[in-house]
Design an enzyme around this catalytic site. Structure first.
Site, PDB file in Angstrom:
ATOM      1  N   ASN A 129       6.475 -12.834   3.820  1.00 29.77           N
ATOM      2  CA  ASN A 129       5.208 -12.623   4.544  1.00 29.77           C
ATOM      3  C   ASN A 129       4.238 -13.786   4.440  1.00 29.77           C
ATOM      4  O   ASN A 129       3.552 -14.088   5.418  1.00 29.77           O
ATOM      5  CB  ASN A 129       4.558 -11.288   4.149  1.00 29.77           C
ATOM      6  CG  ASN A 129       4.241 -11.182   2.683  1.00 29.77           C
ATOM      7  OD1 ASN A 129       4.957 -11.732   1.846  1.00 29.77           O
ATOM      8  ND2 ASN A 129       3.188 -10.482   2.362  1.00 29.77           N
ATOM      9  N   GLU A 227       4.066  -9.103  -8.137  1.00 27.44           N
ATOM     10  CA  GLU A 227       3.070  -8.844  -7.088  1.00 27.44           C
ATOM     11  C   GLU A 227       3.766  -7.991  -6.053  1.00 27.44           C
ATOM     12  O   GLU A 227       4.654  -8.465  -5.349  1.00 27.44           O
ATOM     13  CB  GLU A 227       2.585 -10.154  -6.440  1.00 27.44           C
ATOM     14  CG  GLU A 227       1.855 -11.096  -7.372  1.00 27.44           C
ATOM     15  CD  GLU A 227       0.500 -10.595  -7.839  1.00 27.44           C
ATOM     16  OE1 GLU A 227       0.061  -9.513  -7.380  1.00 27.44           O
ATOM     17  OE2 GLU A 227      -0.105 -11.270  -8.681  1.00 27.44           O
ATOM     18  N   CYS A 261       0.191  -7.818   1.749  1.00 24.23           N
ATOM     19  CA  CYS A 261       0.089  -6.815   0.678  1.00 24.23           C
ATOM     20  C   CYS A 261      -1.357  -6.376   0.482  1.00 24.23           C
ATOM     21  O   CYS A 261      -1.600  -5.311  -0.084  1.00 24.23           O
ATOM     22  CB  CYS A 261       0.709  -7.340  -0.610  1.00 24.23           C
ATOM     23  SG  CYS A 261       0.241  -9.010  -0.996  1.00 24.23           S
ATOM     24  N   GLU A 431      -2.128 -13.792 -10.873  1.00 23.97           N
ATOM     25  CA  GLU A 431      -1.899 -15.142 -10.380  1.00 23.97           C
ATOM     26  C   GLU A 431      -3.250 -15.792 -10.093  1.00 23.97           C
ATOM     27  O   GLU A 431      -4.293 -15.135 -10.087  1.00 23.97           O
ATOM     28  CB  GLU A 431      -1.047 -15.090  -9.108  1.00 23.97           C
ATOM     29  CG  GLU A 431       0.283 -14.387  -9.354  1.00 23.97           C
ATOM     30  CD  GLU A 431       1.303 -14.638  -8.258  1.00 23.97           C
ATOM     31  OE1 GLU A 431       1.200 -13.989  -7.211  1.00 23.97           O
ATOM     32  OE2 GLU A 431       2.190 -15.489  -8.469  1.00 23.97           O
TER      33      GLU A 431
END
Ligand code: NAP
Ligand code: MG
Length: 452
Positions: A129, A227, A261, A431
């Site tokens: 993505n 993630e 996301c 992150e």
């Protein structure tokens, strides 16, 4: 070899090697051989190499962006931002090698100091993505911390990762420090999990594969950052700037065709302004420009694949409660129109599951307590927005929503200066920002006896 398609027209644009487990192991072994020398590079020299890498990425910004438009169907505007994001993240973490401080801790009879030691070879598994940013969020802090990296892009979107590894070499990274291995997740990605030389796996993708990755890593107590998915809420109170909330809401969920996301795929609106919001939202949705991703004015491109479109379609069956729908091209390409579902119950699949496409549900709430309850009625907790002019309320709700990244009067989730990651089944670890370095280092404590 595996063919790579342009999702906007289904043309084959490249053939990329589908590497074997043995080839993945060979790349991992090369990363292990490169590790001692890379760890020993003086901090200032490692910083200069990362800055040089950033410069080379900037020089190739347009090439990288065009590659992403062709491979992932991203709009050209987004793709340029994504290439810039890699360069910005390189610049940001180029400050890290010279600032990777330990501590000096008071103890009796001596001196105690801590070091942040590079964790070793890091394996990064990237989804389709956001191929460039998600790769960069992994490999950049890893390299800055003194780790070497093997990276597997998604089979659907390998082209920019391959090019970034070439640009790294061009910038002066030694051979083996940052290697891209292409192929299937079940083959190449699985080696990152199973091969004990890899000391840490960074995985971004579905919660189902993330669960398997974590279980696999547990066999070796291998470090893992995850993630995963999201089902974020965009909470709009009656006392908000409703015009602004409605005008921006389509972009908070339909950006990247909803394959994000952080997509705010559940819009929760206070009942007293629900009808007014729906009117404003309908005209905003009809204004989203869907089409040729190479055109500067385009705001939304196609989905990544036929199978992703099949999944998205399954959330919009013939009897779905479509409140309104935008337009999209027909013919070749994996197109799907922006789609708004209402009324929807909190128990419906469309409210609970990550759709990863341009489909949003809109649900009314009575008061603050119900807004929080609905927002938290999800196994996910990645992102979300709160719209209110009452700053006390906005902070209260932000503290109450179980989610890693919240915005007030904004739908932006990602700033490379700040930590990014999920609560609950949206992930593990953080992150970006100052936090990411901790996940590529181990704390070592050394005591020096100074007693006579
Ligand atoms: P996925 O299967 O989780 O894939 C993500 C990455 O993991 C890809 O590089 C994939 O390789 C790799 N992989 C697959 N199986 C693996 C294994 N056994 N061991 C190690 N690596 C493995 O995601 P997807 O199938 O592409 O997408 C499915 C759904 O996941 C989406 O509809 C969406 O809901 C969610 N998703 C979330 C994010 C996110 O940013 N959080 C990103 C993408 C997808 P391949 O190239 O072989 O697939
Ligand atoms: Mg998959």
């Amino acid at each position: 070899m595996a063919p790579v398609l342009n999702p906007a027209n289904e043309a084959v644009i490249a053939d990329v090697p589908s590497m074997s487990a043995e080839q993945a192991d060979a790349a991992i072994a090369a990363a292990e051989r490169a590790l001692p020398a890379w760890r020993a590079v003086a901090p200032g020299d490692r910083a200069r190499l990362l800055r040089q890498f950033a410069t080379v990425v900037r020089e190739h910004r347009e090439e990288l962006a065009q590659l992403e438009v062709a491979n992932a169907g991203h709009t050209i505007g987004n793709a340029r931002w994504e290439a810039d994001n890699v360069a910005n993240v390189l610049d940001y973490y180029s400050g890290a090698p010279e600032r990777l401080f330990g501590r000096q801790i008071p103890v009796p009879n001596g001196i105690d100091i801590t070091f942040k030691e590079a964790i070793g070879v890091v394996g990064i598994i990237v989804p389709w993505n956001f191929p460039m940013p998600i790769a960069g969020w992994g490999f950049v802090p890893a390299l800055a911390a003194g780790c070497t990296v093997v990276l597997k892009p998604a089979e659907l979107t390998p082209l920019t990762a391959i090019r970034l590894a070439e640009l790294g070499l061009e910038a002066g990274l030694p051979e083996g420090v940052f290697t891209v291995v292409t192929g299937k997740g079940s083959v190449v990605g699985q080696r990152f999990v199973d091969n004990p030389t890899v000391r840490k796996v960074v995985f971004t993708g579905s919660t189902s594969v993330g669960t398997q990755v974590m279980a696999g890593c547990a066999q070796q107590i291998k470090r893992v950052t995850l993630e995963l998915g999201g089902k974020s809420a965009n909470i709009i109170f009656a006392d908000s700037d409703l015009e602004k909330a409605a005008a921006t809401a389509p972009y908070g969920v339909f950006d990247n065709a909803g394959q994000d996301c952080c997509a705010r795929s559940r819009i929760l609106v206070q009942r007293s302004v629900f009808d007014k919001f729906m009117g404003l939202f309908e005209s905003a949705v009809s204004g989203v420009v869907v089409g040729d991703p190479t055109a500067d004015a385009t705001e939304m491109g196609p989905l990544i694949s036929q199978s992703q479109r099949d999944v998205v379609r399954s959330f919009v069956p013939a009897d779905a409660p479509i409140a309104f729908q935008g337009k999209c091209p027909d013919g070749a390409g994996f197109w799907f129109p922006p789609t708004v579902l209402a009324p929807v119950a909190a128990t419906d699949r469309a409210f609970q599951e990550e759709i990863f496409g341009p489909v949003v549900v809109v649900v009314p709430f009575e008061d603050e307590a119900e807004a929080i309850r609905l927002a938290n009625d999800s196994e996910y907790g990645l992102s979300g927005s709160i719209w209110s002019r009452d700053i006390g309320r906005a902070i209260r709700v932000a503290r109450a929503v179980e989610s890693g990244n919240l915005s007030v009067n904004s739908n932006s989730s990602v700033r490379y200066w700040t930590p990014f990651g999920g609560f609950k089944q949206s992930g593990l670890g953080r992150e970006l920002g100052p936090d990411a370095l901790d996940s590529f280092t181990e704390v070592k404590n050394v005591f020096i006896d100074t007693s006579q």
